[in-house]
Write an enzyme that holds these catalytic residues in place. Structure first.
Site, mmCIF file in Angstrom:
data_model
loop_
_atom_site.group_PDB
_atom_site.id
_atom_site.type_symbol
_atom_site.label_atom_id
_atom_site.label_comp_id
_atom_site.label_asym_id
_atom_site.label_seq_id
_atom_site.Cartn_x
_atom_site.Cartn_y
_atom_site.Cartn_z
ATOM 1 N N SER A 58 -22.328 19.759 17.437
ATOM 2 C CA SER A 58 -22.459 18.524 16.657
ATOM 3 C C SER A 58 -23.759 17.832 17.031
ATOM 4 C CB SER A 58 -21.279 17.588 16.956
ATOM 5 O OG SER A 58 -21.496 16.293 16.430
ATOM 6 N N TYR A 80 -15.306 12.638 22.534
ATOM 7 C CA TYR A 80 -15.727 13.620 21.532
ATOM 8 C C TYR A 80 -17.190 13.988 21.735
ATOM 9 C CZ TYR A 80 -17.163 15.543 17.027
ATOM 10 O OH TYR A 80 -17.702 16.348 16.044
#
Length: 254
Positions: A138, A151
């Site tokens: 990501s 996260y």
């Protein structure tokens, strides 16, 4: 890498970005696409089969949080059937900072374990033929979304793991690179929880920024697969595919 006539394993290939990427891969004509996912989706599998009947689509239920030994057992079943596998895509991910242990287990440990497991079949030191790993990380691995630090940290860890493995390619014979999507319109980002509820509106605020569609992301994902660049840090954002040059601030010297 040429997708046509290849054998591909796609972990979490039925999710938002995953399903659109599976569609784009199937259009490119691999010999086999093996989808490993926690949740069965017969309709999606049927759609993929209809999209290109020449491609053999196989589904196996798989939770990336299972012990490493179970992953190795599943991969042995797949390798016994296909004999060779060219590409492993690790795409499992969750976005919910209230589930701290599971976030780390899915986003980081699961990627590590699945990659480690396939080395039994690929590592050239064991007589393996080598292979290719594409890890979906990501852009939060570059700069965190601070309202979801768990996260963001899990994705940064996955990115670090991936870049390390790329430097081992001359030893293992395995090419490794990362796929780093920006904000993409998926179920994942429409509703999620911040850490300790520091920002109840985090999902809403995030979607106020420019986004991309899952199809745009998937199309660029396929381009990255075709480029097959060991160590590449691909940013897939706003419908673009860009190679990131990592700034080095320290080197082990090894």
């Amino acid at each position: 890498m040429v997708i046509a006539n290849s054998n591909i394993i796609f972990v979490a290939g039925l999710g938002g970005i995953g399903l659109d990427t599976s569609r784009e891969i199937v259009k490119s004509g691999p010999k086999n696409l093996v989808v490993l996912d926690r949740i069965d989706n017969p309709a999606a599998i049927a759609e993929l089969k209809a999209l290109n009947p020449k491609v053999t689509i196989t589904f196996y239920p798989y939770d990336v949080t299972v012990p490493l030994a179970e992953t190795k057992k599943l991969l042995k079943t797949i390798f016994d059937k296909l004999k060779t596998v060219d590409l492993l895509i690790n795409g499992a991910g969750i976005l919910d900072d209230t589930q701290i242990e599971r976030t780390i287990a899915v986003n980081f440990t699961g990627t590590v374990n699945t990659t480690t497991a396939i080395m039994d079949f690929w590592d050239k030191r064991k007589g393996g033929p080598g292979g290719v790993v594409a890890n979906i990380c990501s852009v939060t691995g570059f700069n965190s979304i601070y309202q979801v630090p768990v996260y963001s940290a899990s994705k940064a860890a996955a990115l670090s793991f991936t870049t390390s493995l790329a430097k081992l390619a001359h030893i293992t014979g395995v090419t490794v690179y990362s796929i780093n999507p920006g904000i993409t319109k998926t179920v994942l980002v429409h509703k999620f929880n911040s850490w300790l509820n520091v920002e109840p509106r985090v999902a809403e605020l995030l979607l106020e920024h420019p986004t991309q569609t899952t199809l745009q992301c998937a199309q660029n994902f396929v381009k990255a697969i075709e480029a097959n660049q060991n160590g590449a840090i691909w940013k897939l954002d706003l419908g673009r595919l860009d190679a990131i040059e990592w700034t080095k601030h320290w080197d082990s010297g090894i």
